[in-house]
Design an enzyme around this catalytic site. Structure first.
Site, mmCIF file in Angstrom:
data_model
loop_
_atom_site.group_PDB
_atom_site.id
_atom_site.type_symbol
_atom_site.label_atom_id
_atom_site.label_comp_id
_atom_site.label_asym_id
_atom_site.label_seq_id
_atom_site.Cartn_x
_atom_site.Cartn_y
_atom_site.Cartn_z
ATOM 1 N N THR A 196 0.759 -1.211 0.137
ATOM 2 C CA THR A 196 0.085 0.042 0.056
ATOM 3 C C THR A 196 0.920 1.214 -0.187
ATOM 4 O O THR A 196 1.947 1.295 0.539
ATOM 5 C CB THR A 196 -1.003 0.109 1.340
ATOM 6 O OG1 THR A 196 -1.559 1.291 1.099
ATOM 7 C CG2 THR A 196 -0.091 -0.189 2.556
ATOM 8 N N ARG A 197 0.243 2.199 -0.576
ATOM 9 C CA ARG A 197 0.925 3.632 -0.592
ATOM 10 C C ARG A 197 -0.062 4.625 0.068
ATOM 11 O O ARG A 197 0.005 5.911 -0.025
ATOM 12 C CB ARG A 197 1.234 3.992 -2.107
ATOM 13 C CG ARG A 197 0.476 3.940 -3.042
ATOM 14 C CD ARG A 197 0.757 4.638 -4.213
ATOM 15 N NE ARG A 197 0.249 5.865 -4.453
ATOM 16 C CZ ARG A 197 -1.046 6.088 -4.879
ATOM 17 N NH1 ARG A 197 -1.594 4.983 -5.647
ATOM 18 N NH2 ARG A 197 -1.505 7.422 -5.138
ATOM 19 N N HIS A 201 -7.724 1.980 6.021
ATOM 20 C CA HIS A 201 -9.202 2.204 6.632
ATOM 21 C C HIS A 201 -9.663 0.726 6.945
ATOM 22 O O HIS A 201 -9.003 -0.341 6.400
ATOM 23 C CB HIS A 201 -9.791 3.080 5.930
ATOM 24 C CG HIS A 201 -9.153 4.320 5.786
ATOM 25 N ND1 HIS A 201 -8.875 5.110 6.623
ATOM 26 C CD2 HIS A 201 -8.655 4.875 4.699
ATOM 27 C CE1 HIS A 201 -8.238 6.206 6.115
ATOM 28 N NE2 HIS A 201 -8.069 6.093 4.815
ATOM 29 N N HIS A 204 -9.545 -1.884 3.979
ATOM 30 C CA HIS A 204 -8.309 -2.502 4.021
ATOM 31 C C HIS A 204 -7.945 -3.689 4.894
ATOM 32 O O HIS A 204 -7.508 -4.767 4.658
ATOM 33 C CB HIS A 204 -7.135 -1.696 3.810
ATOM 34 C CG HIS A 204 -7.296 -0.365 3.292
ATOM 35 N ND1 HIS A 204 -7.510 0.690 3.486
ATOM 36 C CD2 HIS A 204 -7.096 -0.365 1.924
ATOM 37 C CE1 HIS A 204 -7.613 1.665 2.525
ATOM 38 N NE2 HIS A 204 -7.306 0.947 1.261
ATOM 39 N N ARG A 291 -7.907 -3.573 -6.720
ATOM 40 C CA ARG A 291 -8.435 -2.641 -7.857
ATOM 41 C C ARG A 291 -7.214 -1.485 -8.000
ATOM 42 O O ARG A 291 -6.783 -0.967 -7.128
ATOM 43 C CB ARG A 291 -9.698 -1.966 -7.362
ATOM 44 C CG ARG A 291 -10.416 -1.093 -8.493
ATOM 45 C CD ARG A 291 -11.734 -0.478 -7.771
ATOM 46 N NE ARG A 291 -12.381 0.359 -8.724
ATOM 47 C CZ ARG A 291 -11.952 1.609 -9.107
ATOM 48 N NH1 ARG A 291 -10.954 2.124 -8.567
ATOM 49 N NH2 ARG A 291 -12.564 2.413 -10.066
ATOM 50 N N ASP A 292 -7.094 -1.118 -9.250
ATOM 51 C CA ASP A 292 -6.198 -0.155 -9.643
ATOM 52 C C ASP A 292 -4.908 -0.251 -8.894
ATOM 53 O O ASP A 292 -4.405 0.698 -8.521
ATOM 54 C CB ASP A 292 -6.908 0.959 -9.376
ATOM 55 C CG ASP A 292 -6.321 2.305 -10.182
ATOM 56 O OD1 ASP A 292 -5.433 2.120 -11.237
ATOM 57 O OD2 ASP A 292 -6.270 3.537 -9.806
ATOM 58 N N ALA A 294 -1.300 0.100 -7.949
ATOM 59 C CA ALA A 294 -0.087 0.957 -8.454
ATOM 60 C C ALA A 294 -0.633 1.910 -9.856
ATOM 61 O O ALA A 294 0.020 2.091 -10.751
ATOM 62 C CB ALA A 294 1.063 0.381 -8.716
ATOM 63 N N ASP A 433 9.769 45.560 -3.301
ATOM 64 C CA ASP A 433 11.042 46.383 -2.962
ATOM 65 C C ASP A 433 11.533 45.785 -1.643
ATOM 66 O O ASP A 433 12.926 45.923 -1.595
ATOM 67 C CB ASP A 433 10.604 47.947 -2.554
ATOM 68 C CG ASP A 433 10.202 48.623 -3.765
ATOM 69 O OD1 ASP A 433 10.686 48.244 -4.693
ATOM 70 O OD2 ASP A 433 9.743 49.547 -3.807
ATOM 71 N N VAL A 435 11.860 42.694 -0.667
ATOM 72 C CA VAL A 435 12.480 41.485 -1.095
ATOM 73 C C VAL A 435 13.875 41.885 -1.832
ATOM 74 O O VAL A 435 14.859 41.210 -1.557
ATOM 75 C CB VAL A 435 11.724 40.502 -2.140
ATOM 76 C CG1 VAL A 435 12.522 39.523 -2.765
ATOM 77 C CG2 VAL A 435 10.636 39.783 -1.136
ATOM 78 N N ARG A 450 14.461 37.970 -12.792
ATOM 79 C CA ARG A 450 13.491 38.250 -12.408
ATOM 80 C C ARG A 450 12.871 36.822 -11.983
ATOM 81 O O ARG A 450 12.147 36.653 -10.918
ATOM 82 C CB ARG A 450 12.318 38.799 -13.448
ATOM 83 C CG ARG A 450 12.498 40.201 -13.433
ATOM 84 C CD ARG A 450 11.668 40.683 -14.681
ATOM 85 N NE ARG A 450 11.823 41.809 -15.252
ATOM 86 C CZ ARG A 450 11.245 42.895 -15.041
ATOM 87 N NH1 ARG A 450 10.407 43.161 -13.762
ATOM 88 N NH2 ARG A 450 11.702 44.166 -15.730
HETATM 89 S S1 PPS Z 1 10.110 41.222 -10.671
HETATM 90 O O1 PPS Z 1 10.041 41.267 -12.007
HETATM 91 O O2 PPS Z 1 8.818 40.384 -9.986
HETATM 92 O O3 PPS Z 1 11.469 40.463 -10.271
HETATM 93 O O4 PPS Z 1 10.108 42.621 -10.023
HETATM 94 P P1 PPS Z 1 9.988 43.183 -8.531
HETATM 95 O O5 PPS Z 1 11.168 42.457 -7.620
HETATM 96 O O6 PPS Z 1 8.660 43.023 -8.111
HETATM 97 O O7 PPS Z 1 10.479 44.715 -8.612
HETATM 98 C C1 PPS Z 1 10.563 45.349 -7.385
HETATM 99 C C2 PPS Z 1 10.484 47.039 -7.886
HETATM 100 O O8 PPS Z 1 11.456 47.316 -8.668
HETATM 101 C C3 PPS Z 1 11.330 48.549 -9.302
HETATM 102 N N1 PPS Z 1 11.975 48.153 -10.637
HETATM 103 C C4 PPS Z 1 11.497 47.813 -11.840
HETATM 104 N N2 PPS Z 1 10.347 47.316 -12.210
HETATM 105 C C5 PPS Z 1 10.047 46.704 -13.229
HETATM 106 N N3 PPS Z 1 10.926 46.837 -14.336
HETATM 107 C C6 PPS Z 1 12.170 47.357 -14.109
HETATM 108 N N4 PPS Z 1 13.048 47.505 -14.970
HETATM 109 C C7 PPS Z 1 12.453 47.926 -12.873
HETATM 110 N N5 PPS Z 1 13.615 48.402 -12.267
HETATM 111 C C8 PPS Z 1 13.145 48.889 -10.996
HETATM 112 C C9 PPS Z 1 9.809 48.617 -9.380
HETATM 113 O O9 PPS Z 1 9.547 49.818 -8.403
HETATM 114 C C10 PPS Z 1 9.351 47.568 -8.470
HETATM 115 O O10 PPS Z 1 8.324 47.946 -7.423
HETATM 116 P P2 PPS Z 1 6.799 47.943 -7.515
HETATM 117 O O11 PPS Z 1 6.381 47.782 -6.130
HETATM 118 O O12 PPS Z 1 6.314 46.726 -8.385
HETATM 119 O O13 PPS Z 1 6.547 49.149 -8.141
#
Ligand code: PPS
Length: 570
Positions: A196-197, A201, A204, A291-292, A294, A433, A435, A450
């Protein structure tokens, strides 16, 4: 003790004493191959005799015989190719050595075995998939495994250093030799194996007990797979808890539990025959095929890969070559009037039946719906509920996507506050921003960068969701494939809600909060999403919101409504 192994003798490839010491010493000068999860599963059953009579990975003529006729060169039935795949690069490195030895290691670097590469060949993977899986659709997990192997299959003398190391369930992980020893200690002569995987119940339990009743003098070995099963299956930790619980419901001394480190291919008919051979090697002389067996389920158009009893038919046809008795079973269904389970073809005329499918059970678990006593045991429900909490207790991700200036961040911030006010889960806001400052500071805005950015966000959000938290992501995420990557990763561990903020580019440009569009028009910024860089519209987002005429408050209300409707919040 127990059934005669396939081919007559139980293979054991683990060296001992001086031979082992020498192998270890020699291996320090050899090139190494890091074994994949599938390769580790395969090698474990090769080394311990689970795949007897195989003594190494298949060479070309063995492989051809198995793929084409399900036969080894000595005429014995064997339905599944067992191959070691390596890249051109690894092959070149081995070819350049005098000995042609390759050390096979696990990811911690432990030496598992050494293979002397005496032959190599390029496989026709389309033919392999067609003949062994009956399909070339990569949606089939086994076909997918075949298509994802490296280009060369190699063979040669295989010497084992140790079985792959496991730190879990060591009390249940037994080699064929140890299972046979267990049978001897218990005085078992005839054993029915049950594969069995899935969690087990009442159906079985009834099926296996019935098998023993129909074959007097037989005991039962419950041998679930803990290697690789179908993607999306319930994890084996949860399942083993269920097996440990259900085994207590068997009549005293009738059944035993042991786990199998097999990498399943979901190959239906051929896989059933393969499973029977493995169980024969573990000393069982009866094998249940229901039945069935794998079965990989349906393709993406909803068509079954195999008919429900196709595996059973092939196992029965192969019975005389297998040298073990196949016990075919129809699906068991519950008959409320008798408070009893019957094989579906033996239900007394005119009586109603009941059943809960795997999909229905998953739905009941997800929504916290009631699971009736006739279906399973209270303890099993508790184990499953603990591992699959209802959505209101699961983590989830809200993934915004849209142009710069579309309103993603503003809505994401507002949603964050609304969820904080109402709920108790911890929330992480992964704004574009933020991130790019902390997680992806070295990345630019090329497609590759991206995509990598979105993969990182997807990974972090999946870890947060897995831990029961909420991740709110607000990147532009212009490419479908990267968004799909995030969706797949996160959906495996929690909820995923994609919100496309589809405010038109003209509105975003008019707003131009950060002055970026002005810079683009002035020629100071190139490759800007929506202007001179692509944005692939999401095809099926859970929500689409255009902020041209929807306020932030309204947008948040739309999202909260969706989360409520799907059961993520109350
Ligand atoms: S992505 O494509 O999803 O990786 O972009 P992201 O990391 O969300 O982008 C973050 C912010 O970078 C600014 N920014 C640009 N956006 C689009 N294209 C280019 N070339 C670029 N250069 C800088 C932009 O302000 C993004 O932020 P948001 O919050 O979307 O305005």
């Amino acid at each position: 003790i127990g059934a005669i192994p396939h081919g007559g003798e139980l293979v054991d490839l683990i060296l001992v004493g001086d031979e082992l010491d020498q192998l270890k010493k020699r291996s320090t000068h050899m090139p190494s191959l890091l074994l994949s999860k599938k390769q580790l599963c395969d090698i474990e059953l090769l080394l311990n005799g689970g795949f007897s009579p195989l003594t190494t990975f298949m060479d070309q003529s063995t492989y051809d015989g198995v793929v084409e006729n399900m036969k080894l060169s000595n005429g014995l039935i064997f339905p599944m190719p067992i191959v070691l795949d390596i890249s051109q690069e690894t092959l070149d490195i081995v070819q350049a050595t005098e000995s042609k030895d390759l050390a096979l290691r696990d990811e911690e670097g432990n030496l598992i075995a050494v293979i002397r590469v005496e032959s190599f060949y390029k496989a026709d993977k389309i033919r392999e998939a067609k003949l062994t899986m009956g399909s070339v659709d990569p949606y089939h997990p086994g076909v997918n495994l075949i298509f994802n192997t490296k280009e060369y299959y190699v063979s040669g003398k295989l010497e084992g250093a140790q079985l792959p190391v496991h730190y879990d369930y060591n009390d249940l992980r037994r080699t064929p030799k140890q299972v046979r020893e267990m049978f001897r200690e218990k005085g078992w002569k005839n054993v029915i194996a049950f594969q069995t995987r899935n969690p087990m119940h009442r159906a079985h339990r009834e099926l296996t007990v019935r098998a023993a009743e129909l074959n007097p003098g037989c005991n039962i070995l419950i041998q679930p797979v803990v290697g690789m099963t179908k993607p999306g299956d319930i994890d084996y930790h949860t399942r083993v808890k269920c097996y440990k619980s259900i085994i207590k419901s068997y009549p005293d001394g009738l059944a035993a539990l042991s786990v199998l480190p097999l990498a399943m291919r979901m190959g239906g008919p051929r896989e059933a025959v393969w499973h029977a051979i493995i169980r024969k090697n573990f000393g069982c002389n009866h094998f249940i095929v229901g039945r069935d067996h794998a079965g990989p389920g349906e393709d993406k158009n909803g068509n079954l890969f195999y008919q429900p009893y196709e595996a059973q038919e092939m196992a029965l046809e192969s019975q005389s070559q297998l040298g073990l008795k196949i016990l075919p079973f129809q699906m068991m269904v519950y008959v409320p009037a008798h408070d009893k389970y019957y094989p579906v073809d033996e239900v007394p005329a005119g009586l109603e039946t009941a059943n809960i499918s795997g999909t229905k059970l998953r739905h009941l678990l997800r929504t916290g719906g009631e699971i009736p006593d006739w279906f399973t045991y209270t303890q099993i429900v508790k184990i499953l509920r603990d591992s699959c909490p209802p959505r209101s207790k699961q983590g989830f991700t809200v993934f915004f996507t849209g142009f710069s200036g579309s309103g993603k961040s503003t809505i994401a911030n507002a949603l964050n506050e609304a969820l904080l006010e109402d709920g108790s889960r911890s929330i992480t806001l992964l704004d574009g921003d933020v991130v790019r400052t902390f997680l992806s500071s070295e990345l630019g805005f090329s497609k590759d960068h991206r995509d990598l950015n979105i993969k990182r966000i997807g990974f972090v959000a999946s870890e947060i969701s897995k831990a029961g938290g909420i991740a709110i992501c607000a990147p532009i995420a212009p490419y479908s494939e990267a968004r799909k990557f995030a969706r797949d990763l996160i959906s495996n561990v929690g909820g995923f809600v994609e919100v496309h903020i589809n405010t038109p580019i003209e509105t975003c440009e008019k707003r131009d909060r950060k002055g970026l569009y002005a810079k683009v028009r002035a020629g100071q910024l190139k490759g800007f999403t929506g202007i001179d860089d692509p944005y692939e519209n999401p095809e099926n987002p859970e929500l689409r919101i255009d902020t041209t005429d929807v306020s932030v408050k309204e947008a948040v209300a739309l999202i909260l409504n969706h989360l409520r409707k799907e059961g993520y919040i109350q």
